[in-house]
Design a protein around this motif. Structure first.
Motif, short mmCIF file in Angstrom:
data_model
loop_
_atom_site.label_atom_id
_atom_site.label_comp_id
_atom_site.label_asym_id
_atom_site.label_seq_id
_atom_site.Cartn_x
_atom_site.Cartn_y
_atom_site.Cartn_z
N SER A 257 -77.12 31.61 5.21
CA SER A 257 -75.69 31.97 4.28
C SER A 257 -76.23 32.34 3.10
O SER A 257 -75.90 33.10 2.40
N ARG A 258 -77.24 31.69 2.63
CA ARG A 258 -77.84 31.96 1.24
C ARG A 258 -78.23 33.39 1.13
O ARG A 258 -77.88 34.00 0.20
N PRO A 259 -79.46 33.66 1.82
CA PRO A 259 -79.80 35.26 1.66
C PRO A 259 -78.72 36.51 1.87
O PRO A 259 -78.62 37.44 1.28
N VAL A 260 -77.67 36.09 2.78
CA VAL A 260 -76.58 37.11 3.09
C VAL A 260 -75.86 37.02 1.75
O VAL A 260 -75.34 38.23 1.49
N LEU A 261 -75.27 36.02 1.26
CA LEU A 261 -74.30 36.00 0.32
C LEU A 261 -74.82 36.28 -1.12
O LEU A 261 -74.20 36.38 -2.13
N ALA A 262 -76.43 36.13 -1.24
CA ALA A 262 -76.93 36.63 -2.50
C ALA A 262 -76.61 37.87 -3.01
O ALA A 262 -76.48 38.26 -4.09
N GLY A 263 -76.47 38.88 -2.17
CA GLY A 263 -75.94 40.18 -2.43
C GLY A 263 -74.74 40.37 -3.23
O GLY A 263 -74.55 41.36 -3.81
N LEU A 266 -73.56 35.39 -5.25
CA LEU A 266 -73.33 33.99 -5.02
C LEU A 266 -74.55 33.20 -4.90
O LEU A 266 -75.53 33.46 -3.81
N ASP A 267 -74.69 32.09 -5.43
CA ASP A 267 -75.83 31.23 -5.53
C ASP A 267 -75.66 30.07 -4.71
O ASP A 267 -75.19 28.96 -5.25
N LEU A 268 -75.87 30.19 -3.29
CA LEU A 268 -75.69 28.86 -2.53
C LEU A 268 -76.88 28.08 -2.55
O LEU A 268 -78.05 28.37 -2.13
N PRO A 269 -76.79 26.87 -2.88
CA PRO A 269 -78.05 25.88 -2.85
C PRO A 269 -78.23 25.27 -1.50
O PRO A 269 -78.31 24.18 -1.26
N VAL A 270 -78.56 26.18 -0.64
CA VAL A 270 -78.73 26.00 1.01
C VAL A 270 -80.09 26.12 1.35
O VAL A 270 -80.59 27.34 1.24
N ARG A 356 -82.17 23.49 9.71
CA ARG A 356 -81.01 23.02 9.19
C ARG A 356 -80.54 23.43 7.86
O ARG A 356 -81.30 23.21 6.82
N PRO A 357 -79.43 23.57 7.56
CA PRO A 357 -78.95 24.23 6.23
C PRO A 357 -78.41 22.97 5.44
O PRO A 357 -77.26 22.30 5.60
N MET A 358 -79.36 22.65 4.31
CA MET A 358 -79.24 21.28 3.60
C MET A 358 -78.85 21.81 2.28
O MET A 358 -79.61 22.56 1.33
N THR A 359 -78.08 21.00 1.88
CA THR A 359 -77.38 21.18 0.46
C THR A 359 -78.37 19.86 -0.53
O THR A 359 -78.71 18.97 0.18
N PRO A 360 -78.38 20.04 -1.80
CA PRO A 360 -79.31 18.83 -2.52
C PRO A 360 -78.52 17.39 -2.41
O PRO A 360 -79.09 16.56 -2.74
N LEU A 411 -65.30 19.80 -2.15
CA LEU A 411 -66.17 20.38 -1.05
C LEU A 411 -66.94 21.56 -1.19
O LEU A 411 -67.67 22.12 -0.37
N GLY A 412 -66.11 22.45 -2.24
CA GLY A 412 -66.60 23.78 -2.41
C GLY A 412 -67.72 24.26 -3.06
O GLY A 412 -68.49 23.18 -3.67
N LEU A 413 -68.19 25.39 -3.18
CA LEU A 413 -69.09 25.89 -4.00
C LEU A 413 -69.09 25.75 -5.60
O LEU A 413 -69.93 25.47 -6.34
N ALA A 414 -67.87 25.63 -5.99
CA ALA A 414 -67.59 25.37 -7.16
C ALA A 414 -68.21 24.06 -7.91
O ALA A 414 -68.53 24.21 -9.22
N ARG A 415 -68.49 22.96 -7.16
CA ARG A 415 -69.15 21.87 -7.53
C ARG A 415 -70.66 22.14 -8.01
O ARG A 415 -71.01 21.47 -8.89
N TYR A 416 -71.19 23.41 -7.72
CA TYR A 416 -72.50 23.67 -8.31
C TYR A 416 -72.29 24.75 -9.43
O TYR A 416 -73.30 24.96 -9.90
N GLU A 417 -71.06 25.30 -9.46
CA GLU A 417 -71.01 26.31 -10.55
C GLU A 417 -70.73 25.67 -11.80
O GLU A 417 -70.48 26.56 -12.76
N LYS A 418 -70.09 24.52 -11.62
CA LYS A 418 -69.77 23.73 -12.94
C LYS A 418 -70.72 23.81 -14.08
O LYS A 418 -71.96 23.48 -13.74
#
Length: 418
Positions: A257-263, A266-270, A356-360, A411-418
């Motif tokens: 998900s991270r490399p695909v959405l990087a375009g 979106l910066d997914l910490p996965v 496994r797709p792991m978040t911090p 639970l969304g990505l917004a928690r990392y974008e704050k």
């Protein structure tokens, strides 16, 4: 409404199912030639509702330093040459405190318990044989130090109302009779009766067939090349030489998900945390486990399917490499031989690894993005199978604009974008 789901692993297939149940036109795009061929293919097989706990916890940095020095370590670190690996580790360390641990634990338990309810509803309405068992999980401790350390986990189980039972070594036999020859190696145990087991790959493949019968269109062998967007909306996905339009899109691509959405900016910490498994044919059912045993010393799970034993474990941080390391196989063989000698034919075992797709913070990323019609369902780490139906139902409700049955705003990505 037309919805495109990116990814046909357990998260993607389950999401497609609930979108179909809501009456939508669903297309699923995946680069593999069938459903659940990557991370969902040969995981440990646990539906670990009671064992849901963040990796990032107080004391983990100190434990990790010791693990790295062990021969049969549950943790392996290999620099992958990326700045992201170091950033991810730094973020994970930032979650290794009591306050973050309890916050993340609550989020994870919320999703896992909801998923347990969704499994209960699903199995009440549909007959789908995935070699499932509802016999609980037995977590065994080899030392008194591990028994004492488990008191912290027990407090958390009590706080969230998760049923459990402390056991002396002899009491383990009522749940796992084949441990009779290994009792002298066990100092204590914890039994989690609400946990279950099953073959994730088998479930996903059969559910994908049910989705097809409901009208879903699966596009396999379809590598995603880019995602077209403008004015804050996703317009189309370019994959496999085709262009696919939809009203809404869901990304359930696991570690990718991270490399695909990087375009899309979106910066997914996965991060892709590699795990290993062995699948062993049963040769003596009386010597084999009945359900799932978690060996706390080695962080290895041993799960019984019908005529197979699945041994899974390890967490290797080495990027997107899937090479099989022989020393990891040695660890898995050591544990199953130690606890269940003679139960299976290791000469015919299938050795496998998955990412496994792991978040911090160990919590999945489920919810909307800054693109009004793009949603995410990924980052479940080792609990993708456990959280599959709950995460999917939650995602489908968000896509449909319906009120969710559990809280989802954190639970969304917004928690990392704050």
């Amino acid at each position: 409404m037309k919805v495109i789901v990116l990814g046909a692993g357990i998260a993607g297939v389950c999401t497609a199912w609930y979108l179909l149940e809501a009456g939508h036109d669903v297309t699923v795009i995946d680069r593999a030639d069938a459903a659940a061929m990557e991370t969902s293919f040969a995981n440990a097989g646990q539906l670990s509702y009671g064992y849901t706990t963040p990796w990032a916890a107080p004391g983990i940095p100190k434990k990790a330093a010791k693990w790295l020095l062990r021969q049969h370590s549950p943790l392996i670190f290999r620099p992958d040459g990326s700045l992201f690996q170091l950033q991810w580790l730094w973020q994970m360390l930032g979650n290794c405190n009591s306050g973050r641990y309890h916050q993340n634990k609550e989020r994870m338990v919320r999703v896992s318990e909801y998923s347990r309810e969704m499994f209960r509803h699903f199995q009440a309405e549909h007959v789908l044989d995935f070699e499932g068992r509802n016999k609980g999980t037995l977590q065994i401790f080899r030392t008194e130090k591990e028994v004492s350390a488990a008191e912290g986990d027990i407090e958390v189980l009590q706080a969230y109302g998760v049923p459990y039972q402390r056991l002396q070594p002899e009491a383990c036999l009522q749940y796992e009779p084949a441990l009779k020859n290994a009792l002298h190696k066990i100092a204590g145990a914890l039994h989690l009766p609400n946990d279950a087991t099953g073959d994730c790959h088998l479930f996903a493949r059969k559910l994908a067939q049910m989705c097809t019968e409901k009208g879903a269109d699966f596009k396999f062998n379809c590598e995603i090349s880019r995602i077209e967007h403008s004015d804050g909306l996703i317009k189309a996905v370019h994959a496999g030489g085709g262009r696919f339009e939809a009203d809404r899109f869901v990304c359930a691509l696991g570690s990718f998900s991270r490399p695909v959405l990087a375009g899309l900016g979106l910066d997914l910490p996965v991060y892709p945390v590699k795990g290993y498994s062995l699948t062993v044919p049963v040769t003596d059912g009386s010597a084999a486990p009945v359900s799932t045993i978690i060996d706390e010393t080695y962080k290895v799970a041993i799960t019984r399917f019908n005529e197979r034993i699945r041994i899974g474990g390890m967490a290797e941080l080495s990027g997107y490499k899937l090479q099989l390391a022989p020393e990891r196989r040695e660890t898995l063989e050591l544990v199953v031989n130690d606890l269940f000698p003679g139960s299976g034919d290791l000469r015919r075992a299938v050795f496998w690894s998955g990412l496994r797709p792991m978040t911090p913070d160990s919590t999945p990323i489920i919810g909307a993005t800054r693109f009004d019609n793009l949603f995410i369902n990924t980052g479940h780490g080792t609990l993708g199978w456990t959280m599959s139906l709950g995460s999917a139902k939650l995602t489908a409700d968000l896509v449909c604009g319906r009120e969710t049955e559990i809280r989802s705003d954190d639970l969304g990505l917004a928690r990392y974008e704050k």
